[in-house]
Design a protein around this motif. Structure first.
Motif, PDB file in Angstrom:
ATOM      1  N   GLY A   1       0.807  -1.216   0.000  1.00 48.44           N
ATOM      2  CA  GLY A   1       0.000   0.000   0.000  1.00 48.44           C
ATOM      3  C   GLY A   1       0.841   1.268   0.000  1.00 48.44           C
ATOM      4  O   GLY A   1       0.343   2.363  -0.220  1.00 48.44           O
TER       5      GLY A   1
ATOM      6  N   TYR B   1       0.396  10.511   0.219  1.00 44.26           N
ATOM      7  CA  TYR B   1      -0.302   9.417  -0.475  1.00 44.26           C
ATOM      8  C   TYR B   1      -0.925   8.529   0.594  1.00 44.26           C
ATOM      9  O   TYR B   1      -0.245   7.704   1.199  1.00 44.26           O
ATOM     10  CB  TYR B   1       0.683   8.626  -1.335  1.00 44.26           C
ATOM     11  N   LYS B   2      -2.202   8.759   0.834  1.00 41.84           N
ATOM     12  CA  LYS B   2      -2.831   8.045   1.955  1.00 41.84           C
ATOM     13  C   LYS B   2      -3.202   6.615   1.580  1.00 41.84           C
ATOM     14  O   LYS B   2      -2.979   5.691   2.341  1.00 41.84           O
ATOM     15  CB  LYS B   2      -4.074   8.803   2.415  1.00 41.84           C
ATOM     16  N   LYS B   3      -3.800   6.485   0.386  1.00 41.75           N
ATOM     17  CA  LYS B   3      -4.303   5.167  -0.016  1.00 41.75           C
ATOM     18  C   LYS B   3      -3.850   4.872  -1.432  1.00 41.75           C
ATOM     19  O   LYS B   3      -3.853   5.771  -2.279  1.00 41.75           O
ATOM     20  CB  LYS B   3      -5.835   5.179  -0.029  1.00 41.75           C
TER      21      LYS B   3
ATOM     22  N   HIS C   1      -4.255   3.718  -5.234  1.00 40.94           N
ATOM     23  CA  HIS C   1      -5.400   3.826  -6.136  1.00 40.94           C
ATOM     24  C   HIS C   1      -4.983   3.476  -7.553  1.00 40.94           C
ATOM     25  O   HIS C   1      -3.798   3.506  -7.884  1.00 40.94           O
ATOM     26  CB  HIS C   1      -5.994   5.242  -6.090  1.00 40.94           C
TER      27      HIS C   1
END
Ligand code: MG
Length: 243
Positions: A180, A215-217, A219
């Motif tokens: 992630g 960049y949290k998640k 995608h």
């Protein structure tokens, strides 16, 4: 007494020998004939582009909540009050994007972020600011052509209020590891009215008004979104080429 050639003379001799050698290399050895680039016609837009707005309808767009409700007239679409931003139905990753935008007339007493504010959210997250930055001072990393709150444009190439501006954007999407974590960040190059204003700029993460971007998640490919910031900014001639 015997004469020895100097080092300089020796190196000149070596250079002559290399030059003579390269004269003997067949130039055909460095010709590459395959693959052959596809033929693309360019009038009115590149023939391999996806036309996102041709001036007639919002068929390629959704509203952020329900149908797209911006006003289409005279070959343009304009932010409408009491509605949301809009986003393409198509999803994009790496791409070349062409957008034309125009600020509404200046309103007395309004300045800074309050005039002609909109934005192009690449992958729905990374904003290239649209703002009436013609004779309008605001924080530099929030003016037209900034990667909002992240990267100041190299110059201010904004046309006078009411004239059409072009953005040509070349975008490299981020990639993410299985964990992630961001593996390679996003990069963007922007030409504003043909002038380079972002030169392969590293994007620090999703645009955020407060605090630092990150960049949290992870995608994947995602729609391009146009911001409704309450100002009647118009758009026309929008197309993208997937890369
Ligand atoms: Mg904005």
């Amino acid at each position: 007494m015997k004469k020895f050639p100097t080092l300089l003379a020796l190196s000149s001799l070596a250079n002559i020998a290399i030059a003579q050698d390269s004269q003997q290399i067949d130039p055909k050895l460095t010709e590459v004939w395959q693959p052959v680039p596809a033929v693309v016609s360019t009038d009115p837009v590149p023939s391999d582009a996806i036309v996102l707005f041709d001036g007639t309808n919002l068929d390629n767009w959704n509203g952020h909540e329900g149908p797209a409700k911006w006003i289409v007239e005279n070959g343009t679409m304009t932010v409408a009050t009491k509605t949301t931003g809009i986003a393409t139905k198509e999803k994009f990753c790496d791409m070349q994007l062409h957008v034309e935008w125009r600020s509404p007339p200046k309103i007395a007493g309004k300045s800074g972020q309050q005039v002609g504010n909109s934005g192009i959210f690449i992958q729905g997250r990374y904003e290239i600011q649209v703002l009436d930055s013609y004779e309008n001072v605001t924080y530099s990393n929030g003016q037209a052509g900034s990667v909002y709150k992240q990267s100041i444009p190299l110059v201010n190439a904004t046309k006078p209020t009411g004239e059409w501006n072009t953005y040509d954007i070349i975008y490299k999407a981020p990639t993410f590891a299985d964990s992630g974590e961001v593996e390679s960040k996003a990069y963007v190059t922007v030409l504003h009215n043909g002038v380079l204003i972002q030169n392969n700029t590293e994007i620090q993460g999703s645009t955020t008004y407060r605090g630092k971007a990150s960049y949290k998640k992870p995608h994947g490919c995602a729609p391009i979104s146009l911001q409704n910031h309450g100002d009647k900014v118009s758009y026309r001639n929008i197309w993208a080429r997937k890369l």
